[in-house]
Design an enzyme around this catalytic site. Structure first.
Site, PDB file in Angstrom:
ATOM      1  N   LYS A  53      40.427 -29.617 114.926  1.00  0.00           N
ATOM      2  CA  LYS A  53      40.479 -28.903 113.652  1.00  0.00           C
ATOM      3  C   LYS A  53      39.633 -27.644 113.765  1.00  0.00           C
ATOM      4  CE  LYS A  53      42.521 -28.971 109.716  1.00  0.00           C
ATOM      5  NZ  LYS A  53      43.978 -28.937 109.673  1.00  0.00           N
ATOM      6  N   SER A  98      49.177 -28.826 108.877  1.00  0.00           N
ATOM      7  CA  SER A  98      48.120 -29.368 108.034  1.00  0.00           C
ATOM      8  C   SER A  98      48.676 -29.655 106.637  1.00  0.00           C
ATOM      9  CB  SER A  98      46.916 -28.424 108.001  1.00  0.00           C
ATOM     10  OG  SER A  98      45.747 -29.143 107.680  1.00  0.00           O
TER      11      SER A  98
END
Length: 595
Positions: free
Chosen positions: A190, A390
């Protein structure tokens, strides 16, 4: 004095009357232009459809008959209009071919791939495609390589050098002004937070970017190789030589183009292809003309409809101020719109077109809920554009079926929180001090969740925030597992915030099929078990009169900044994203800057 007042009154009255006359004339002109924009385009015999790209590409754009008067030739195109125009050109017997004249098109490779596939479909009609440019940017060459004849100016150039990603890091800048980013995340990959807490890519981020860029490049190589009959090894060797600065004759020698011509020679060649004499004018149609060309298919009378709902931009809890220049997915509005589609019995299926890098985790959850409920009543087919990562994947995972282009960027299943602390800025730079009186240990923590916290979070507060992020990640993973009929453990292995291309995502089970929005529509009709239907675009485009000024300012600003900032415009937008962002984000890296 009387003469002065008389002349003054006459002058004021004259100004008022002149303004009134010009206003009336302006309204008449405006009405006439809007009316003319809705008038059916008459296609002349032996016409050529010109794809003259110079600007930005969005999923959809608001029609604007004033575009030519706005003082800039940097335009905005809708992918829906481009694809529909190519299809009309294929079906219309009076249109003999397509002429691609690319300058610049601000978009990603997935959208270029969809246009390219539409052009490949057009070629099945037996009509010609000719491409010419003074300088081909790499993406424009990829698109143009589909042509029967690719031409470049004798003094022109072709961008062919491979892909690179060069993100900008803001940590040193933030240190200088006294701002510290407090980061809470789940997911090794991430990397959206990295530009604010590091000065270079982490090994994990470098790994994922390398893998998905190679996947995109290999698809480009495969497509260009098939069209130009050049081996992929040779194309890679040419890219290593940086073809951008080579002599034009070398492009012909290595097969990247067919011939060299100046613009006048190309126009003469197009006249020959359409049976026109040299002294005749070439009959041309542009996208704005093709929008109003009548389709050669009878109007559907079945009463069945498939809705294509466009969800493009960053996902936000609610739309930001009208001064924003960015297209967004308003969580509240999208949820409401999907409820209406669920309740509309005439809508037999929904294609959810997602082109989003993600955004607010909360808004993503609300949209997920409505997609899941919609699927209970009718098929929902997701068509992924350039991005569906995402939060963009979050709102997609509950669909009946998911389509993506091979070069779509998706996945990035992860959550992060990023809250800046301005303690050093306030105290050391501005000379401000803060004090507090509170009844409980964390009573003042809420003040730190604003745009700029006055102090860093203490260990107890950090634990609370990290637990909140962990719970959000578990929920995200469970939504994906449920939607994809996979175990939580299987999702976790491919989650961790890692970005995948559509091609890789299909192998991993995150995507069902590869293909563009046309394939998604076919699947929706099949799942709904209907043969005849009409296609309805949602949400409806805004009223032209209400939208005109703000829309034009938006596209003009974006166009000018992209034109002058080039590839680094996306990195600049990062700062704008922060202004309205929810502190808890389900978002892929802010700007990959692939070029």
């Amino acid at each position: 004095m009387k003469d002065f007042l008389k002349f003054t009154f006459a002058s004021v009255l004259g100004v008022i009357l002149a303004c009134a006359v010009f206003t009336i004339l302006g309204i008449i002109t405006l009405v006439g232009m809007v009316a003319s924009s809705d008038t059916e385009t008459v296609v002349k015999d032996n016409s050529v459809f010109v794809l003259d790209f110079k600007g930005t590409l969005s999923e959809r754009v608001q029609e604007n008959p004033f575009q030519q008067f706005m003082g800039s030739d940097f335009e905005s195109y809708g992918l829906d209009d481009v694809l529909a125009s190519i299809k009309k050109a294929k079906e219309n017997d009076k249109i003999k071919g397509i002429y691609i004249q690319p300058s610049y098109l601000g978009t990603s490779f997935a959208s270029l791939e969809e246009i390219r596939n539409a052009l490949l479909d057009f070629k099945e009609s037996g009509k010609f495609i000719v491409a010419y440019a003074d300088q081909y940017a790499q993406g424009m060459y990829y698109l143009s390589s589909v042509a029967d004849k690719v031409i470049v100016n004798p003094q022109g150039s072709i961008g062919w050098h491979g892909l690179a990603s060069q993100p900008i890091f803001f940590k040193d800048l933030l240190d200088k002004i006294g701002v510290e980013m407090q980061v809470f995340k789940v997911g090794t990959y991430k990397s959206a937070v990295e530009p604010f807490i590091a000065t270079e890519m982490s090994p994990a981020n470098r790994e994922q970017v390398t893998v998905f860029m190679e996947s995109i490049w290999n698809n480009i190589l495969k497509d260009v190789s098939a069209s130009r009959q050049i081996s992929q090894d040779s194309l890679n060797a040419y890219a290593d030589k940086y073809m951008d600065l080579r002599q034009a004759a070398e492009y012909v020698k290595c097969g990247l183009v067919d011939t060299l011509m100046y613009k006048d020679g190309v126009l003469s060649y197009l006249k020959q292809l359409t049976g026109r004499d040299e002294d005749d004018n070439l009959n041309t149609l542009f996208i704005e003309d093709m929008i109003n060309v009548k389709k050669n298919v009878p109007k559907d009378k079945s009463g069945n409809a498939i809705a294509v709902y466009y969800a493009a931009g960053e996902i936000v809890d609610s739309a930001p101020s009208s001064t924003s220049t960015e297209e967004v997915i308003d969580g509240q509005k999208v949820a409401k719109d999907l409820r209406k589609l669920r309740e509309d019995d005439d809508i037999k299926a929904v294609v959810l077109r997602v082109n989003s890098p993600g955004g607010s985790a909360y808004a993503s959850e609300q949209i997920w809920r409505e997609v899941a409920r919609l699927k209970e009543k009718k098929p929902v087919v997701v068509s992924m554009g350039d991005y569906a990562a995402s939060g963009g994947y979050y709102i997609s995972c509950a669909a009946t079926t998911i389509f993506a282009d091979p070069t779509t960027l998706t996945g990035s299943i992860g959550i992060f929180g990023m809250i800046p602390s301005g303690e050093k800025l306030f105290k050391d730079k501005l000379g401000l001090d803060f004090d507090v009186v509170k009844t409980n240990k964390m009573a003042d923590m809420g003040a730190g969740l604003g745009m700029l916290a006055t102090r860093p979070f203490n260990p107890a507060e950090q634990e609370v925030l990290q637990n909140y992020i962990n719970n959000g990640y578990k929920l995200f993973v469970s939504r994906c597992a449920e939607g994809r009929n996979m175990s939580v453990e299987a999702i976790e292995k491919i989650a961790e915030g890692r970005v995948w291309t559509g091609e890789m995502a299909k192998e991993l089970g995150l995507v069902d099929e590869l293909g563009g929005i046309d394939k998604a529509l076919e699947a929706a009709a099949r799942l709904a078990d209907i043969e005849h239907y009409s296609v309805i675009g949602k949400p409806e485009k805004e009223n032209f009169f209400m939208n005109f000024l703000n829309d034009q300012r938006k596209h003009y600003v974006n166009g000018q900044m992209q034109e002058y900032m080039g590839d680094f415009y996306g990195s600049f937008k990062t700062l704008e994203h922060l202004k309205d962002a929810n502190p808890i984000q389900a978002r892929m890296p802010f700007e990959l800057n692939i070029r």
